[in-house]
Write a protein that holds these residues in place. Structure first.
Motif, PDB file in Angstrom:
ATOM      1  N   VAL A   6      -1.100   0.468   7.511  1.00 48.79           N
ATOM      2  CA  VAL A   6       0.236   0.780   8.033  1.00 48.79           C
ATOM      3  C   VAL A   6       1.068  -0.503   8.052  1.00 48.79           C
ATOM      4  O   VAL A   6       2.201  -0.552   7.565  1.00 48.79           O
ATOM      5  CB  VAL A   6       0.162   1.396   9.458  1.00 48.79           C
ATOM      6  N   VAL A   7       0.470  -1.560   8.603  1.00 55.12           N
ATOM      7  CA  VAL A   7       1.173  -2.855   8.634  1.00 55.12           C
ATOM      8  C   VAL A   7       1.551  -3.264   7.212  1.00 55.12           C
ATOM      9  O   VAL A   7       2.686  -3.682   6.947  1.00 55.12           O
ATOM     10  CB  VAL A   7       0.268  -3.945   9.279  1.00 55.12           C
ATOM     11  N   SER A   8       0.615  -3.104   6.278  1.00 51.65           N
ATOM     12  CA  SER A   8       0.851  -3.571   4.907  1.00 51.65           C
ATOM     13  C   SER A   8       1.971  -2.797   4.220  1.00 51.65           C
ATOM     14  O   SER A   8       2.823  -3.386   3.550  1.00 51.65           O
ATOM     15  CB  SER A   8      -0.416  -3.412   4.063  1.00 51.65           C
ATOM     16  N   GLU A   9       1.949  -1.480   4.391  1.00 50.66           N
ATOM     17  CA  GLU A   9       2.995  -0.691   3.715  1.00 50.66           C
ATOM     18  C   GLU A   9       4.377  -1.013   4.293  1.00 50.66           C
ATOM     19  O   GLU A   9       5.347  -1.167   3.560  1.00 50.66           O
ATOM     20  CB  GLU A   9       2.704   0.816   3.826  1.00 50.66           C
ATOM     21  N   ILE A  10       4.445  -1.104   5.626  1.00 52.04           N
ATOM     22  CA  ILE A  10       5.764  -1.405   6.215  1.00 52.04           C
ATOM     23  C   ILE A  10       6.208  -2.808   5.785  1.00 52.04           C
ATOM     24  O   ILE A  10       7.382  -3.036   5.493  1.00 52.04           O
ATOM     25  CB  ILE A  10       5.753  -1.285   7.758  1.00 52.04           C
ATOM     26  N   PHE A  11       5.237  -3.711   5.712  1.00 48.89           N
ATOM     27  CA  PHE A  11       5.558  -5.071   5.246  1.00 48.89           C
ATOM     28  C   PHE A  11       6.188  -5.030   3.854  1.00 48.89           C
ATOM     29  O   PHE A  11       7.219  -5.665   3.604  1.00 48.89           O
ATOM     30  CB  PHE A  11       4.284  -5.940   5.242  1.00 48.89           C
ATOM     31  N   ILE A  12       5.573  -4.273   2.952  1.00 52.57           N
ATOM     32  CA  ILE A  12       6.097  -4.218   1.576  1.00 52.57           C
ATOM     33  C   ILE A  12       7.528  -3.658   1.577  1.00 52.57           C
ATOM     34  O   ILE A  12       8.447  -4.224   0.984  1.00 52.57           O
ATOM     35  CB  ILE A  12       5.208  -3.330   0.667  1.00 52.57           C
ATOM     36  N   GLY A  13       7.706  -2.546   2.289  1.00 44.94           N
ATOM     37  CA  GLY A  13       9.024  -1.914   2.286  1.00 44.94           C
ATOM     38  C   GLY A  13      10.077  -2.800   2.923  1.00 44.94           C
ATOM     39  O   GLY A  13      11.168  -2.999   2.375  1.00 44.94           O
ATOM     40  N   ARG A  14       9.725  -3.347   4.057  1.00 43.73           N
ATOM     41  CA  ARG A  14      10.700  -4.154   4.784  1.00 43.73           C
ATOM     42  C   ARG A  14      11.086  -5.394   3.987  1.00 43.73           C
ATOM     43  O   ARG A  14      12.236  -5.820   3.975  1.00 43.73           O
ATOM     44  CB  ARG A  14      10.086  -4.567   6.115  1.00 43.73           C
ATOM     45  N   THR A  15      10.122  -5.969   3.292  1.00 41.65           N
ATOM     46  CA  THR A  15      10.407  -7.156   2.500  1.00 41.65           C
ATOM     47  C   THR A  15      11.202  -6.795   1.252  1.00 41.65           C
ATOM     48  O   THR A  15      12.149  -7.483   0.882  1.00 41.65           O
ATOM     49  CB  THR A  15       9.082  -7.837   2.082  1.00 41.65           C
ATOM     50  N   GLY A  16      10.805  -5.686   0.607  1.00 41.38           N
ATOM     51  CA  GLY A  16      11.425  -5.344  -0.675  1.00 41.38           C
ATOM     52  C   GLY A  16      12.787  -4.694  -0.560  1.00 41.38           C
ATOM     53  O   GLY A  16      13.610  -4.823  -1.434  1.00 41.38           O
ATOM     54  N   GLN A  17      13.019  -3.930   0.541  1.00 39.69           N
ATOM     55  CA  GLN A  17      14.307  -3.232   0.738  1.00 39.69           C
ATOM     56  C   GLN A  17      14.697  -2.404  -0.486  1.00 39.69           C
ATOM     57  O   GLN A  17      15.847  -2.422  -0.937  1.00 39.69           O
ATOM     58  CB  GLN A  17      15.422  -4.250   1.036  1.00 39.69           C
ATOM     59  N   ASP A  18      13.710  -1.702  -1.014  1.00 39.39           N
ATOM     60  CA  ASP A  18      13.989  -0.907  -2.211  1.00 39.39           C
ATOM     61  C   ASP A  18      13.048   0.302  -2.212  1.00 39.39           C
ATOM     62  O   ASP A  18      12.235   0.439  -1.296  1.00 39.39           O
ATOM     63  CB  ASP A  18      13.751  -1.788  -3.453  1.00 39.39           C
TER      64      ASP A  18
END
Ligand code: PFF
Length: 481
Positions: A68-80
């Motif tokens: 969960v942490v990892s997926e949100i990290f990817i999304g939040r960082t990528g903003q795409d």
């Protein structure tokens, strides 16, 4: 280059959540759904209870939570969108952009899940109608607190499900209405569509859940249910059961299909991902266990088979509501509760491919919603025909795991047992080994002990455990069983 806003020149600003709590509400809404209220009790019943449940809870906290942490990290960082977000994290980390491929895998999985999810939600809608009608009858007769469906025999009540399955037009109508609602919300976008729906529906969901649970504690027979759900018989934990439990943990937390990458990409500003992720995991698991504690006391009280399968919730509960005080009212409210949970999840499922269409194909939101909502609807039609006119069709009949399963169960099984674990595996390897460590630290907000623990789980335990469970679950002969 630190382009954290993800804004390309000339583009309108990307949408976003209005606040951190809006994100949490939407993410909990995505997590809590048919997976908790229908699939979890079904699987716990089919797979013998205790051992499955405890293994499931282990999967949630040791494998699911770090993901969960990892997926949100990817999304939040990528903003795409899912693929675009992974690509951006890969760019910032100086690794191959080909990693975006597992984002596409997630998009396809979300699309496939949505197609059958809407069909099952259609069954729920039908029961809302049946019990709603019955409750209106109770009001009409002035006996508000009577049981549900008075005068109907057990066969009649259970037979309703068979009648529904045999009627493609009725199934189609329910599926169409549900998909239509999902479509309408997603087409309105993040703020006025998804966030508004979550803000209205989630408080309603929790009020209903608490109310029905308190009611159940008074009228149900908890002892046998607790024993069934929490006393493990470890001999029942075969590789396939482990694979099913892992798939269910991922499904329930909306992992492996880029659901949380997509929702995470709408977070603006900073957010400590640790507490946010823990909230999501606890809320989701809490609701699944409460669903078990709501349903199994009733199943045992009326002497029904806990291993009844997908029809458990639909055939067992309405019958039980017949003998319960105020069963007409509670029965109706129960199915409204399930429907509300299904809507807040299906919108997140549709949002994954829709965001992909907007981000990767350059489509407008209405166009992307139309394309993916429309085609998921059509795949759903194939699923519902699998209960009647196409009941002989075996999509993956050559594979012993799916040799006996109809269209819906095959798509459900294939996504849950193959696609989600694969998505989770790649996410763990990517975030655990390839993403830039500084970036991860900065964007997750984790530090000290929790950062080390999370790193260990995501880099070592997740890939090893998910890989092992995936392979042995699909090819049990490896273990000689
Ligand atoms: N987590 C949802 C449930 O338990 O019903 C299903 C789901 C929703 C899976 C959204 C994946 C997703 F992206």
């Amino acid at each position: 280059m630190v382009a954290s806003s993800g804004l390309a020149e000339g583009k309108t600003p990307r949408e976003g959540w209005s606040s951190r709590s809006a994100f949490i509400l939407a993410a909990v809404g995505a997590a809590v759904g048919l997976g908790n209220l229908w699939r979890f009790p079904t699987l716990a019943g089919e797979n013998g209870g205790g051992a499955f449940v405890l293994f499931y809870v282990g999967c949630v906290f040791l494998l699911g939570l770090p993901l969960v942490v990892s997926e949100i990290f990817i999304g939040r960082t990528g903003q795409d969108d899912a693929a675009g977000s992974i690509r951006k994290v890969a760019e910032k980390s100086g690794v191959s952009k080909a990693w975006a491929g597992f984002g596409l895998l997630g998009v396809i999985a979300a699309f496939l899940i949505l197609s059958f999810y809407s069909v099952v939600a259609g069954w729920v809608l039908y029961y809302v109608g049946v019990l709603g009608g019955d409750f209106l009858g109770a009001i009409g007769s002035g006996d508000l607190f009577r049981g549900a469906l008075p005068g109907e025999s057990q066969e009649m009540i259970q037979g309703r499900m068979g009648d529904l399955f045999a009627n493609p037009w009725l199934l189609l109508a329910m599926h169409a209405i549900f998909m239509g609602v999902t479509f309408t919300i997603v087409a309105r976008g993040i703020g006025s569509g998804i966030e508004t729906a979550a803000t209205v529906l989630m408080p309603m969901f929790f009020i209903l859940l608490v109310g029905i649970t308190i009611y159940g504690a008074f009228v149900g027979n908890l002892t046998e249910a607790v024993a069934f759900l929490f006393t493990p018989d470890w001999s029942k934990l075969t590789p396939q059961v482990m694979n099913t439990a892992l798939g269910q943990a991922l499904f329930s937390l909306s992992l492996g299909v880029a659901g949380l990458i997509t929702y995470g990409s709408y977070i603006k500003g900073s957010a400590g991902l640790g507490p946010t992720s823990v909230t999501i995991a606890f809320a989701d698991t809490g609701v699944a266990l409460i669903a078990g504690l709501m349903i199994f006391p009733i199943v045992f009280a009326v002497g029904l088979d806990p291993a009844a399968g997908p029809t458990l919730v639909f055939q067992t509960l309405p019958f039980a509501f017949q003998t319960m005080p105020a069963g007409a009212l509670i029965g109706f409210l129960f199915f409204v509760l399930v429907l509300v949970a299904a809507v807040t999840s299906s919108i997140s499922l549709l949002e994954v491919p829709v965001a992909w269409g907007i981000g990767e194909m350059g489509w407008s939101r209405p166009k992307s919603t139309m394309i993916f909502g429309g085609s998921a609807f059509l795949v759903g039609v194939a699923c519902l025909l699998g209960y009647n006119v196409w009941s002989d069709v075996r999509l993956l009949g050559f594979w012993s795991l799916f040799a006996e399963t109809d269209i819906l169960d095959t798509i459900d099984g294939f996504t849950g047992k193959v696609m989600l674990p694969l998505g989770a595996f790649f996410t763990a390897i990517f975030v655990g080994w390839r993403a830039d460590r500084k970036l991860v630290e900065e964007m997750t907000g984790l530090s000290g002990f929790w950062l080390s623990l999370w790193r260990f789980l995501i880099a070592w335990l997740c890939p090893l455990a998910v890989g092992f469970i995936l392979v042995t679950g699909l090819f049990p002969e490896i273990l000689g069983s």
